[in-house]
Write an enzyme that holds these catalytic residues in place. Structure first.
Site, short mmCIF file in Angstrom:
data_model
loop_
_atom_site.label_atom_id
_atom_site.label_comp_id
_atom_site.label_asym_id
_atom_site.label_seq_id
_atom_site.Cartn_x
_atom_site.Cartn_y
_atom_site.Cartn_z
NE ARG A 123 -3.47 2.56 2.49
CZ ARG A 123 -4.04 3.16 3.52
NH1 ARG A 123 -3.84 2.68 4.75
NH2 ARG A 123 -4.81 4.22 3.36
CG HIS A 124 -0.99 4.89 -0.83
ND1 HIS A 124 -1.19 5.62 0.32
CD2 HIS A 124 -2.22 4.50 -1.23
CE1 HIS A 124 -2.47 5.69 0.60
NE2 HIS A 124 -3.13 5.01 -0.32
N GLY A 125 2.40 4.95 0.89
CA GLY A 125 2.76 5.51 2.19
C GLY A 125 1.77 6.57 2.65
N GLY B 54 -0.22 -0.46 -4.55
CA GLY B 54 -1.65 -0.20 -4.67
C GLY B 54 -2.21 0.50 -3.45
CB ALA C 265 3.88 1.90 4.49
#
Length: 481
Positions: free
Chosen positions: A88-90, A363, A406
């Site tokens: 997952r994005h930060g 994602g 994250a």
């Protein structure tokens, strides 16, 4: 600092990795406030999908770049040959929708009638500088880039053979088209650059040997490409019935009444959505700036539990076990992961080098939750509803523990030299947020790759996205024509 980082590293980690860890650790401590966490909120465990990664992994509060080797991580005669990670994005900014609600809430505070001996919290919030702007709209923040650089450094130290300098140009990166994901993938590559070249500034991502990430929304945002999900859930006004019912239920009304009294505004000027965005502002200020927001003082732990449940209800009914299509829409992504693993097995069996030893896919929480649900994880005996808040206090499904910023789900394929049979040559482990995740079919930390494929045979062989995502055809009779 170097001694602290070295004490967590396995003996096989190269000195360069240790030096990179020390340099990045030093940068981390100097660049952002709050790393010693004097402002960590007692509300932090309840922020749901807005949870900081380090709150889900407390050891990182001590040293954010020291890898923690899970004692159940496979070692000995088994060598990792491929790693497939879904990340997952930060940490990100709030969305424009959330920011506008916050402006609405602050407007209420600034126009309220002041009272003698009034609430100090309300007064502080009326003067609180609203630094969020519409332009931010969910973009990755510097802390989010740091999340990714540090994750890269830890994974490279944990799996040095896979993240070797020789494998750098064979890294494969895939990302959602959303800027926060594209930017997260770039920051991850910058972290790897620090691992390979301690102290040297990283080049532009387009100039790196592995090349820029490839955008693939059909994999990373499969939910946007599944018509049945869009029809039955996303655009269905009744799909989130339990979310809406909980907003007007007794638990939420109690919070609403308490917050209205604290803010000194009429109760009918507030609603659950405004209360939730106020709660999330506490989390955003902590995650983005490392500061204690006055919005945190509006809530206590009892309020936080209610607001966490409201968020979890939405995730449950929109992204998880609430509807079958939520998870079945991720079949294509699940099958793609196993195609990579199968190819690595085939190449090893032919004594060929694995062409893609590391595959990194960037994602969203909405990417991870359906996939974990498809695999059978974090399923409670009873579904989460608007009416069983008390019964679900010890539930498995807590989104902040599963998909904080994250968050990462990692498949590690091993080749074992001393296997007693061909089937035992290839074994697999799953890691969720850098901790070994027991396999769903056996509850063991490691298993045979072929056994895992057998357990998920239905998904791998029978789940066809084109069929799963096709909405049922309308039953039109001749009288209706």
């Amino acid at each position: 600092m170097l001694r602290g980082a070295r004490s967590h590293l396995p003996a096989s980690v190269a000195p360069a990795a240790v030096l990179a860890a020390a340099l990045l650790s030093s940068f981390a401590r100097c660049s952002l406030p709050g790393r010693g966490d004097p402002v960590a909120s007692v509300l932090s465990p309840y922020f749901g999908t807005k949870t900081r990664y380090e709150d889900a992994n407390p050891w990182l509060l001590v040293d954010p770049v020291a890898p923690r080797r899970d004692p159940e991580l496979l070692a000995g005669t088994c060598t990792p040959v491929q790693l497939v990670a879904l990340i997952r994005h930060g940490t990100r900014y709030p969305t424009t929708k959330q920011i506008r609600k916050l402006k609405q809430l602050q407007g209420l505070l600034q126009t309220r009638e002041s009272r003698d001996g009034g609430s100090q919290v309300a007064a502080a919030l009326a003067e609180w500088p609203l630094w969020y702007g519409d332009w931010m709209d969910g973009q990755l923040v510097e802390k989010g880039r740091q999340d990714m650089r540090q994750l890269a450094l830890r994974l490279a130290a944990l799996f040095p053979d896979l993240f070797s300098r020789e494998n750098y140009d064979r890294l494969r990166l895939i990302t959602s088209s959303k800027h926060r994901c594209v930017d997260s993938s770039a920051a991850f590559l910058q972290g790897l650059w620090q691992h390979y070249h301690p102290g040297l500034p990283p080049p532009d991502v387009s100039d790196m040997e592995c090349g820029p990430p490839r955008i693939n929304d059909k994999l990373m945002r499969f939910f946007d490409h599944c018509e049945k999900f869009l029809t039955d859930v996303e655009r269905n006004e009744t799909a989130l019935y339990h979310v809406e019912a909980f907003k007007t239920g007794p638990e939420m009304q109690k919070v609403l009444k308490k917050v209205a009294a604290t803010l000194q505004v009429p109760m009918n000027s507030l609603n659950a959505d405004l209360i939730q965005v106020a709660f999330f502002t506490c989390s955003f200020d902590l995650a983005i700036k490392g500061v204690h927001s006055p919005w945190c003082d509006v809530f206590d732990v009892d309020d936080a539990r209610v607001l966490e449940y409201l968020n979890d209800l939405k995730q449950y009914w929109k992204r998880s076990y609430g509807y079958t299509i939520n998870s079945r829409s991720s079949c294509n992504l699940f099958q793609d992961i196993f195609l990579h693993l199968d190819k690595a097995v085939e190449q090893k069996q032919r004594s060929q080098p694995v062409s893609s030893p590391v595959i990194l896919q960037f994602g969203h929480a909405e990417t991870l939750l359906p996939l974990l649900s498809l695999m059978g994880y974090f399923k409670d005996k009873e579904p989460l509803t608007a009416y069983n808040f008390e019964e679900q206090v010890n539930r498995k499904f807590r989104s902040g523990h599963i998909v904080p910023y994250a968050s990462n789900l990692i498949f590690v394929l091993y080749h074992c030299d001393n296997a007693q049979s061909p089937e035992e040559q290839f074994q697999i482990q799953l890691l969720l947020n850098e901790k070994v995740l027991p396999l769903a079919h056996s509850q063991r930390p490691v298993g045979l790759y072929e056994e895992l494929k057998t357990h998920y045979r239905d998904i791998l062989q029978s789940c066809q996205t084109s069929k799963e995502c096709s909405p049922p055809k309308a039953n039109i009779t001749s009288d209706e024509l």
